[in-house]
Motif scaffolding. Sequence first.
Motif, short mmCIF file in Angstrom:
data_model
loop_
_atom_site.label_atom_id
_atom_site.label_comp_id
_atom_site.label_asym_id
_atom_site.label_seq_id
_atom_site.Cartn_x
_atom_site.Cartn_y
_atom_site.Cartn_z
N VAL A 107 -3.93 7.21 0.98
CA VAL A 107 -3.46 6.08 0.17
C VAL A 107 -3.28 6.54 -1.27
O VAL A 107 -4.16 7.19 -1.84
N ASN A 108 -2.13 6.22 -1.86
CA ASN A 108 -1.90 6.52 -3.27
C ASN A 108 -2.38 5.37 -4.13
O ASN A 108 -3.33 5.51 -4.89
N GLU A 109 -1.75 4.21 -4.01
CA GLU A 109 -2.18 3.07 -4.83
C GLU A 109 -1.77 1.75 -4.20
O GLU A 109 -0.97 1.70 -3.27
N LEU A 110 -2.34 0.68 -4.75
CA LEU A 110 -2.14 -0.67 -4.22
C LEU A 110 -1.42 -1.53 -5.24
O LEU A 110 -1.59 -1.35 -6.45
N VAL A 132 0.86 -1.18 0.00
CA VAL A 132 0.00 0.00 0.00
C VAL A 132 0.90 1.24 0.00
O VAL A 132 1.61 1.50 0.97
N GLU A 133 0.90 1.95 -1.12
CA GLU A 133 1.69 3.19 -1.22
C GLU A 133 0.86 4.32 -0.62
O GLU A 133 -0.33 4.45 -0.92
N MET A 134 1.51 5.13 0.21
CA MET A 134 0.79 6.22 0.89
C MET A 134 1.55 7.54 0.79
O MET A 134 2.77 7.56 0.68
MG LIG Z 1 3.33 4.16 -7.36
#
Ligand SMILES: [Mg+2]
Length: 379
Positions: A268-271, A256-258
Amino acid sequence: MIKGAVLPPGKTIGIFGGGQLARMMALAARPMGYRVHVLDPDPDCAAKPVVEKVIAASFDDVDAARALAKGVDVVTLEIEKIGLAALTAAAEHAPCRPDATILETIQDRALQKRWLKGHAIPIGPYMEAATPAQLKRAAEQLGGRCFVKAAHGGYDGRGQMELASAEEAPAAWEELKADSVVCEFALDLDKEISVLVARSASGEIAVYPVAHNHHEKRILAWSVIPAEISEELATKAKDLARGIADGLKVVGLLAVEMFVTKTGELLVNELAPRPHNSYHASDSACVTSQFEQVIRAVCGLPLGSVATVRPSAIANILGDVWEKGEPKFERALAIPNLKLSLYGKKPRPGRKMGHLTASAETSEDAVAVVRRGLNGLRP
Ligand SMILES: [Mg+2]
Ligand SMILES: Nc1ncnc2c1ncn2[C@@H]1O[C@H](COP(=O)(O)OP(=O)(O)OP(=O)(O)O)[C@@H](O)[C@H]1O
């Protein structure tokens, strides 16, 4: 543990994708006694030298996906852009972990954001757009400065553009050549972090220490575990990631990019339902590397400890380093606690070719060592 769910050593693991992540998965699987087959469009893919078999086919080739699954005991993946029909066909012959429903949600940025929003996960302001006019309107409503990202397919900053104003929307639409996009408000970032969660076939969960990630030109430049952040923020980030992995019922890994914004928000940015570049240092930082862990998780084995052994960092080696000739690896490796991983790929600017890893007393020191190593590589 579900009875019969364990795939013991000696079994064969199939991986969609034969890039560096598959290569490192195979390098973890082999000493545990597993065999590995991969499916990749490139017969000379990065994983080829370390796996038993490469099926050269596109990621939406249903027959090839069946062939992969028929020859293995479990199927996993190292890349999101697998055709759903191919993954569904594979699942008729071997369990796919993660499964097609998770991939369907994650591989489309718009669906992913809708899922996150629907589950009350904090994300930044964004709008979906399917025409140039819709994109312009979205950019206007979001205040001009935004990131436009193709709904499908992007990675390492490809398939996306940063707009300084809504006036740039038509040109961005032309450039991206996507059927649909998401338009995100450009956040003022304090820092970027990520959390890796492992979830096994039996539902057991392990949450890794938080990683702190530094991007340059929208590509991950260096990453360190553990992130030097407050206990409070780390706990919040880990709880968020655990909740998402549980909600999606991922079997395998979920990264999980945050974003941490300048105003202190955690968004949260992306998974990514697979091993992640920001956890390559888990090899040195934690008892169990992400690559060993994904093998354990998809084979239904107990998960390994994610306790921190020693702060460790990685720096990515991009193809740009080859610009003026072969890199001076001996110069970097003269630093005693530095390790080199190369993926065996042909150098191209912006392409991830390998990484350097170092452990140190503190996270800050570990970053300093890998950065020094990287600076020494250029001839
Ligand atoms: Mg990314
Ligand atoms: N809305 C945003 N506000 C501020 N910065 C952003 C935003 N979206 C993306 N970025 C920057 O661009 C980087 C890449 O974005 P994103 O993770 O969406 O793309 P990606 O191509 O999928 O990357 P990767 O596959 O390498 O993770 C982010 O890590 C961040 O540095």
